[in-house]
Scaffold this motif. Structure first.
Motif, short mmCIF file in Angstrom:
data_model
loop_
_atom_site.label_atom_id
_atom_site.label_comp_id
_atom_site.label_asym_id
_atom_site.label_seq_id
_atom_site.Cartn_x
_atom_site.Cartn_y
_atom_site.Cartn_z
N TYR A 337 0.82 -1.17 -0.11
CA TYR A 337 0.49 0.07 -0.37
C TYR A 337 0.80 1.34 0.33
N LEU A 338 0.43 2.47 -0.30
CA LEU A 338 1.03 3.53 -0.51
C LEU A 338 -0.59 4.74 0.19
N ILE A 339 0.35 5.18 1.19
CA ILE A 339 -0.43 6.60 1.91
C ILE A 339 0.23 7.71 1.53
N GLN A 340 -0.24 8.99 0.66
CA GLN A 340 0.47 10.30 0.53
C GLN A 340 -0.37 11.36 1.81
N HIS A 341 0.97 11.15 2.54
CA HIS A 341 1.26 12.09 3.01
C HIS A 341 1.60 13.71 2.63
N SER A 342 1.35 14.63 3.07
CA SER A 342 2.08 16.06 2.75
C SER A 342 2.62 16.23 3.77
N ALA A 343 3.36 16.72 4.13
CA ALA A 343 4.94 17.37 4.63
C ALA A 343 3.97 17.91 5.82
N GLY A 344 4.42 17.81 7.25
CA GLY A 344 3.89 18.08 8.25
C GLY A 344 2.04 17.92 8.53
N SER A 345 1.97 16.71 7.90
CA SER A 345 -0.09 16.16 7.90
C SER A 345 0.18 14.82 8.97
N GLY A 346 1.51 15.00 9.76
CA GLY A 346 0.81 13.78 10.53
C GLY A 346 0.90 12.51 10.46
N LYS A 347 2.46 12.07 9.70
CA LYS A 347 2.60 10.98 9.55
C LYS A 347 3.39 10.34 10.25
N SER A 348 3.73 10.79 11.19
CA SER A 348 4.03 9.58 12.15
C SER A 348 3.28 9.05 13.28
N HIS A 349 2.19 9.94 13.33
CA HIS A 349 1.06 9.69 14.27
C HIS A 349 -0.15 8.50 13.12
N THR A 350 0.06 8.57 12.08
CA THR A 350 -0.75 7.37 11.45
C THR A 350 -0.19 6.52 11.34
N ILE A 351 1.55 6.34 10.95
CA ILE A 351 2.74 4.88 10.92
C ILE A 351 1.78 4.46 12.42
N THR A 352 1.68 5.15 14.02
CA THR A 352 2.18 4.66 15.38
C THR A 352 0.21 4.32 15.50
N TRP A 353 -0.84 4.98 14.59
CA TRP A 353 -2.14 4.36 14.74
C TRP A 353 -2.50 2.28 14.58
N LEU A 354 -1.47 3.42 12.93
CA LEU A 354 -1.93 1.66 12.11
C LEU A 354 -1.47 0.86 12.48
N THR A 355 -0.07 0.60 13.54
CA THR A 355 0.77 -0.27 13.87
C THR A 355 -0.32 -0.83 15.40
N TYR A 356 -0.61 0.14 15.93
CA TYR A 356 -1.96 -0.08 17.10
C TYR A 356 -2.77 -0.88 16.38
N ARG A 357 -2.97 -0.47 15.52
CA ARG A 357 -4.52 -1.11 15.00
C ARG A 357 -4.46 -2.36 14.68
N LEU A 358 -3.35 -2.47 13.35
CA LEU A 358 -3.15 -4.02 13.02
C LEU A 358 -2.60 -4.93 14.55
N GLN A 359 -1.93 -4.25 15.21
CA GLN A 359 -1.80 -4.93 16.47
C GLN A 359 -2.64 -5.82 17.25
N VAL A 360 -3.81 -5.14 16.93
CA VAL A 360 -4.81 -5.44 17.62
C VAL A 360 -5.59 -6.58 16.30
N PHE A 361 -5.69 -6.00 15.11
CA PHE A 361 -6.40 -6.81 14.77
C PHE A 361 -5.54 -8.40 14.29
N ILE A 362 -3.86 -8.78 14.78
CA ILE A 362 -3.78 -9.63 14.68
C ILE A 362 -3.82 -10.05 16.09
N ASN A 363 -3.90 -9.81 17.45
CA ASN A 363 -4.66 -11.06 18.17
C ASN A 363 -6.11 -11.17 18.07
N ILE A 364 -7.02 -10.56 17.47
CA ILE A 364 -8.30 -10.89 17.16
C ILE A 364 -8.25 -12.46 16.83
N PHE A 365 -7.45 -12.08 15.46
CA PHE A 365 -7.54 -13.57 15.28
C PHE A 365 -6.05 -14.91 15.07
N GLN A 366 -5.56 -13.98 16.03
CA GLN A 366 -4.44 -15.41 16.47
C GLN A 366 -3.73 -15.24 15.30
#
Length: 376
Positions: A337-366
């Motif tokens: 996938y490619l996520i397009q974010h412009s400068a100063g648009s919060g890329k680090s936070h998007t990465i953090t939220w995505l990582t956290y949600r993916l971890q929850v997703f992994i736990n749900i489906f074991q």
């Protein structure tokens, strides 16, 4: 065509939120089924209307809503309060006072996520229930469904001037989490006027609903929206003329956004929906402390400076995470996938939220053979 006043806009938002049926809760997979929706009586709605007379400026919450939530979800702790305070009304006030003090000390988002909040008299309560990460606990799915989302119009928030009011507020289990100032272009006002109103006409000091302590990382209200008929802006901290608002638009100035009503109705037709709000409070909104090295003119040296902010995901950040999670649920892992974010648009936070949600997703489906690697 919309009527040219803010009152009609308030009515439109309230009517929409308070008339949507709650969708039946479904299990994540076929291992276990959630309780089916009742086939009798009135269908529960995503929101209900809270008359503004119930708001207590001194406590910055609605005691009746808070008590109703605790009573329905934690009857043992509620009965303990009632017995030891001498009655339901006394228990309601004791609970409200204790919760308000906890928020003064820790902030709303932290208190909402606490496993136990000291309600006094030896009682300990939770103030919200997340959607369970596992589908093996139907009782938690039921508790999640008992979260109370309320909408209030013309919130008289001030102890100092009882005539002052904010157009609308969203409440979660009696706690105010979102405010909205509304403007209609057909009256000659836009979101700019709402921003100005927040910055110039909303005195923060001494007003519990609007105050925050940036140094201690304590924030009561989670976000303030300046809503026009064409654009939406947001801030997580009111600070008079130093308040910083960010756009909360679907596109640049919402150009090309189509709607059968207001161009900004995606705010209440999507973001303010019940599951969306609970998802934001559970997994996205957070207090972020950052340390940077800055040049001190007096000492002519680099010094460390800490800054604390309450982070609320902007439209493009939330959309990116949601789209990826939905696609992975549908197609599984192993895709690029490619996520397009412009400068100063919060890329680090998007990465953090995505990582956290993916971890929850992994736990749900074991998915034990899967892991997450973040390269920055």
């Amino acid at each position: 065509m919309s009527k040219p006043d803010e009152r009609y806009m308030e009515e439109t938002i309230e009517r929409y939120l308070a008339t949507i049926d709650v969708e039946p809760l479904l299990a994540v997979n076929d291992d276990i089924a959630a309780e089916p929706a009742a086939t009798y009586g009135e269908t529960p709605k995503e929101y209900h209307t809270i008359p503004n007379k119930f708001y207590r400026p001194k406590l910055a919450l609605v005691p009746e809503e808070l008590a109703a939530f605790v009573k329905s979800t934690q009857p043992r702790e509620w009965n303990k309060l009632v017995e030891r305070t001498g009655g339901e009304n006394q228990a309601m006030l004791r609970l409200a006072e204790r919760v308000s003090k906890e928020i003064d000390q820790h902030g709303t988002i932290k208190v909402l996520r606490m496993e136990k909040v000291d309600a006094g008299e030896g009682a300990y309560v939770r103030l919200m229930y997340n959607h369970p990460a596992s589908d093996k606990t139907p009782e938690l799915i039921e508790l999640y469904g008992k979260n109370r989302l309320g909408v209030m119009r013309q919130v008289h928030y001030s102890e100092q001037d009882t005539k002052l009011s904010i157009d609308m507020a969203i409440f979660l289990n009696g706690l105010p989490i979102i405010t909205l100032e509304l403007k209609n272009e057909l009256t000659g006002q836009t979101h700019h006027n709402a921003i100005k109103q927040y910055m110039c006409n909303r005195k923060v000091k001494g007003e519990k609903l609007l105050e925050s302590d940036k140094k201690k990382g304590i924030f009561r209200c989670l976000v303030h929206f300046a809503v026009g008929t064409e654009q939406v802006f947001m801030t997580t901290m009111l600070d008079g003329k130093d308040t910083y608002f960010l756009p909360y638009n679907k596109t640049f100035t919402n150009h090309g956004v189509e709607s059968d009503g207001y161009r900004t109705d995606y705010l209440w037709k999507d973001v303010l929906r019940r599951d969306s709000i609970l998802d934001l409070v559970s997994y996205y909104i957070n207090v972020h402390t950052e340390t940077k090295k800055v040049f001190d003119k007096k000492t002519e040296q680099l010094v460390e400076k800490k800054s604390t902010a309450l982070i609320f995901p902007r439209w493009h950040q939330r959309r990116a995470v949601q789209r990826l999670i939905k696609d992975i649920q549908k197609r599984g892992s192993g895709h690029n996938y490619l996520i397009q974010h412009s400068a100063g648009s919060g890329k680090s936070h998007t990465i953090t939220w995505l990582t956290y949600r993916l971890q929850v997703f992994i736990n749900i489906f074991q998915m034990r053979k899967h892991c997450l690697t973040v390269l920055s």
